[in-house]
Write a protein that holds these residues in place. Sequence first.
Motif: not given
Length: 276
Positions: A255-273
């Motif tokens: 994940x140095x410069x890997x980009x999250x997919x739309x699904x991973x973006x949503x998952x990451x935001x949910x984790x932070x929430x």
Amino acid sequence: MIRKPLGPDELAEQCCQMRKTIIQTIGNANMGHIGGDLSVIDILGTLYFNVLQVNPEDPIAPDRDRFILSKGHCAVALYTAMAYAGYFPVEEMSTFVQPQSRLNGHPCNEKLPGVETSTGPLGHGLPVGVGAAIGAKIQKKPWQVYVVVGDGEIQEGSNWEAAMTAAYKKLDNLTLIIDRNRLQQGDRTDDVTSLEPLTERFKSFGWDSLEVDGHDYGALIEALKAPRVESKPRCLVANTFKGKGVSFIQDRVEWHHKVPSPEQVEEALNELERGV
């Protein structure tokens, strides 16, 4: 600084919001260095919201503190901190790397007021910071110089030349913060070139050097605001996790410069929430 400094609890809330913006920005742009952005944002948040004497309404005020993000590939973290600090609207983050945007893939001081110097090629930020600190001494100015570097970047020899010069010039107006997340592009830092004992190495160069938890806001504030050791530059080795705050990114070299997919973006935001 034109705002009331944020304490540790307030910084935790602020940096959580900034993490969300980082993830959304990189996901939307399909470009960025999400791992390092998430490791360094607590450091940048502490600087911009508690330590730096700066005025976003007057970004070139002569007596402002100077801040240099040497690890310029983590521009999204810098832009996010600056946006929340009031240098430009947070909504402008959606223009990252778009044509004619001020928010380049690496920070450019000719495009965005508040960026002290353009960075990207590694190993340049500390030498520039040393020059700025020398300039303040010559002019007898009170402002401080802060430089953030990555730990992989410390493998660049120019940093050690600058470290020797800073000690020789007795630059007690200079603070170096090393984002010690132990990962770099493609591998763990110690599997490329061993850096330890990093804190002791800077002490041997004549610096006031100490370790700190780079995700502990109280510890960062205490270390950054501690009384200076006369005639010595200060180095904080800030122990962090690349991708901090998102379980499937944290401490993962890919994940140095890997980009999250739309699904991973949503998952990451949910984790932070949820505060996972």
